[in-house]
Design a protein around this motif. Structure first.
Motif, PDB file in Angstrom:
ATOM      1  N   HIS A  14       0.852  -1.143  -0.045  1.00 24.40           N
ATOM      2  CA  HIS A  14       0.165  -0.053  -0.021  1.00 24.40           C
ATOM      3  C   HIS A  14       0.852   1.245  -0.055  1.00 24.40           C
ATOM      4  CE1 HIS A  14       0.963   0.248   4.212  1.00 24.40           C
ATOM      5  NE2 HIS A  14       0.690  -1.075   4.494  1.00 24.40           N
ATOM      6  N   GLY A  15       0.326   2.288  -0.037  1.00 18.20           N
ATOM      7  CA  GLY A  15       0.984   3.870  -0.167  1.00 18.20           C
ATOM      8  C   GLY A  15       2.185   3.696   0.960  1.00 18.20           C
ATOM      9  N   GLN A  16       1.930   3.531   2.258  1.00 13.84           N
ATOM     10  CA  GLN A  16       2.958   3.547   3.231  1.00 13.84           C
ATOM     11  C   GLN A  16       4.067   2.821   2.744  1.00 13.84           C
ATOM     12  OE1 GLN A  16       1.322   2.477   6.869  1.00 13.84           O
ATOM     13  NE2 GLN A  16       0.357   4.289   7.277  1.00 13.84           N
ATOM     14  N   VAL A  17       4.231   1.766   2.189  1.00 16.84           N
ATOM     15  CA  VAL A  17       5.343   0.698   1.826  1.00 16.84           C
ATOM     16  C   VAL A  17       5.692   1.049   0.654  1.00 16.84           C
ATOM     17  CG1 VAL A  17       5.665  -1.367   1.040  1.00 16.84           C
ATOM     18  CG2 VAL A  17       4.398  -1.184   2.903  1.00 16.84           C
ATOM     19  N   THR A  18       5.129   1.616  -0.486  1.00 19.51           N
ATOM     20  CA  THR A  18       5.698   1.777  -1.751  1.00 19.51           C
ATOM     21  C   THR A  18       6.094   3.323  -1.889  1.00 19.51           C
ATOM     22  OG1 THR A  18       3.424   2.704  -2.693  1.00 19.51           O
ATOM     23  CG2 THR A  18       4.133   0.465  -2.903  1.00 19.51           C
ATOM     24  N   ARG A  29      13.076  -3.027  -4.640  1.00 24.40           N
ATOM     25  CA  ARG A  29      12.365  -4.303  -4.817  1.00 24.40           C
ATOM     26  C   ARG A  29      11.551  -4.687  -3.616  1.00 24.40           C
ATOM     27  NH1 ARG A  29      12.871  -8.435  -8.110  1.00 24.40           N
ATOM     28  NH2 ARG A  29      14.629  -7.524  -9.175  1.00 24.40           N
ATOM     29  N   LEU A  30      10.465  -5.344  -3.991  1.00 21.67           N
ATOM     30  CA  LEU A  30       9.451  -5.655  -2.941  1.00 21.67           C
ATOM     31  C   LEU A  30       9.222  -7.237  -2.974  1.00 21.67           C
ATOM     32  CD1 LEU A  30       6.658  -2.948  -2.944  1.00 21.67           C
ATOM     33  CD2 LEU A  30       8.483  -3.145  -1.265  1.00 21.67           C
ATOM     34  N   VAL A  31       9.083  -8.145  -1.793  1.00 17.42           N
ATOM     35  CA  VAL A  31       8.731  -9.575  -2.023  1.00 17.42           C
ATOM     36  C   VAL A  31       7.585  -9.526  -0.840  1.00 17.42           C
ATOM     37  CG1 VAL A  31       9.561 -11.927  -1.347  1.00 17.42           C
ATOM     38  CG2 VAL A  31      11.182 -10.054  -2.678  1.00 17.42           C
ATOM     39  N   GLN A  43      -4.243 -12.232  -6.583  1.00 17.35           N
ATOM     40  CA  GLN A  43      -3.341 -11.605  -5.725  1.00 17.35           C
ATOM     41  C   GLN A  43      -1.957 -11.360  -6.150  1.00 17.35           C
ATOM     42  OE1 GLN A  43      -3.578 -11.315  -1.280  1.00 17.35           O
ATOM     43  NE2 GLN A  43      -4.903 -13.211  -1.353  1.00 17.35           N
ATOM     44  N   ARG A  44      -1.505 -12.541  -6.669  1.00 14.70           N
ATOM     45  CA  ARG A  44      -0.263 -12.540  -7.368  1.00 14.70           C
ATOM     46  C   ARG A  44      -0.294 -11.680  -8.835  1.00 14.70           C
ATOM     47  NH1 ARG A  44       3.175 -17.418  -6.423  1.00 14.70           N
ATOM     48  NH2 ARG A  44       4.401 -16.778  -8.307  1.00 14.70           N
ATOM     49  N   MET A  45      -1.296 -11.462  -9.194  1.00 14.21           N
ATOM     50  CA  MET A  45      -1.394 -10.461 -10.147  1.00 14.21           C
ATOM     51  C   MET A  45      -1.422  -9.180  -9.877  1.00 14.21           C
ATOM     52  SD  MET A  45      -4.083 -10.248 -13.542  1.00 14.21           S
ATOM     53  CE  MET A  45      -5.443  -9.806 -12.338  1.00 14.21           C
ATOM     54  N   LEU A  46      -2.546  -8.864  -8.787  1.00 11.80           N
ATOM     55  CA  LEU A  46      -2.689  -7.429  -8.281  1.00 11.80           C
ATOM     56  C   LEU A  46      -1.689  -6.719  -7.599  1.00 11.80           C
ATOM     57  CD1 LEU A  46      -6.495  -7.914  -7.432  1.00 11.80           C
ATOM     58  CD2 LEU A  46      -5.500  -6.733  -9.666  1.00 11.80           C
ATOM     59  N   LEU A  47      -0.800  -7.727  -6.657  1.00 16.80           N
ATOM     60  CA  LEU A  47       0.041  -6.930  -5.658  1.00 16.80           C
ATOM     61  C   LEU A  47       1.132  -6.301  -6.502  1.00 16.80           C
ATOM     62  CD1 LEU A  47      -0.089  -9.660  -2.965  1.00 16.80           C
ATOM     63  CD2 LEU A  47      -0.703  -7.102  -2.893  1.00 16.80           C
ATOM     64  N   PRO A  48       1.719  -6.794  -7.676  1.00  9.28           N
ATOM     65  CA  PRO A  48       2.681  -6.176  -8.346  1.00  9.28           C
ATOM     66  C   PRO A  48       2.181  -4.726  -9.005  1.00  9.28           C
ATOM     67  CG  PRO A  48       2.920  -8.314  -8.949  1.00  9.28           C
ATOM     68  CD  PRO A  48       1.648  -8.175  -7.973  1.00  9.28           C
ATOM     69  N   GLN A  49       1.027  -4.851  -9.192  1.00 12.93           N
ATOM     70  CA  GLN A  49       0.369  -3.521  -9.837  1.00 12.93           C
ATOM     71  C   GLN A  49       0.221  -2.315  -8.702  1.00 12.93           C
ATOM     72  OE1 GLN A  49      -3.245  -4.415 -11.742  1.00 12.93           O
ATOM     73  NE2 GLN A  49      -2.341  -6.157 -13.139  1.00 12.93           N
ATOM     74  N   THR A  56       8.474  -6.603  -8.134  1.00 12.82           N
ATOM     75  CA  THR A  56       7.820  -7.135  -7.012  1.00 12.82           C
ATOM     76  C   THR A  56       7.548  -8.596  -7.143  1.00 12.82           C
ATOM     77  OG1 THR A  56       6.577  -4.901  -6.517  1.00 12.82           O
ATOM     78  CG2 THR A  56       5.517  -7.064  -5.508  1.00 12.82           C
ATOM     79  N   GLU A  57       7.867  -9.298  -6.091  1.00 14.60           N
ATOM     80  CA  GLU A  57       7.526 -10.786  -6.222  1.00 14.60           C
ATOM     81  C   GLU A  57       6.515 -11.269  -5.034  1.00 14.60           C
ATOM     82  OE1 GLU A  57      11.392 -13.336  -7.432  1.00 14.60           O
ATOM     83  OE2 GLU A  57      12.004 -11.678  -6.675  1.00 14.60           O
TER      84      GLU A  57
END
Length: 158
Positions: A14-18, A29-31, A43-49, A56-57
């Protein structure tokens, strides 16, 4: 895997993280690390977006412990059990940052801070992390002073 920034945050990306955390820590990079999330194709598709262009992985714990990303990665665990399993598998963060942990419907929880809900089971997980020699802190935003999480649990009787 050393030098990793490990955050427990059940909202995941979410915004605080990104924006705030990645900029403050210099992460590139985020995992997301959670077996259930990794097994969910949506979720695997939406989280990187949601990661605003950051690579993101989305991995299971078993997949994550076999990787070595260097010190420019933030690993986001959904719960303290994921974080403990990562540490047990060889991930060596300097600290575990407990950020946002929203209450889960149907659970008996205590608000340890205004943004962190903890069940008795979660408290045991955070204590296992601390017993493994990893400092566990509550820190919502980079500008906030980190607070010793086990002391917060003690104050709430957890």
């Amino acid at each position: 895997m050393t030098g990793v920034h490990l955050r427990v945050d059940n909202r995941l990306i979410h915004g605080q993280v990104t924006v705030a955390w990645t900029g403050s820590l210099g992460v590139h990079r985020l995992v997301v690390c959670n077996d259930g999330v990794a097994g969910d194709e949506l979720q695997r598709m939406l989280l990187p977006q949601a990661a605003r262009g950051l690579p993101t992985e989305v991995l299971t714990v078993a997949e994550a412990v076999t990787r070595d990303w260097g010190d420019d990665v933030m690993v986001i665990a959904k719960d303290p059990d994921d974080a403990f399993r990562l540490v047990e598998g060889g991930v060596r963060p300097g600290v575990v940052n407990v950020g946002n942990v929203a209450p889960r419907p149907g659970t008996n929880y205590t608000m340890v801070t205004r943004s962190i809900a903890v069940t008795v089971e979660d408290a045991a997980g955070y204590r296992r992390l601390a017993a493994a020699g990893v400092p566990v802190v509550a820190q919502l935003m980079p500008r906030d002073k980190p607070a010793d999480f086990t002391a917060l649990l003690d104050r709430k009787g957890l």
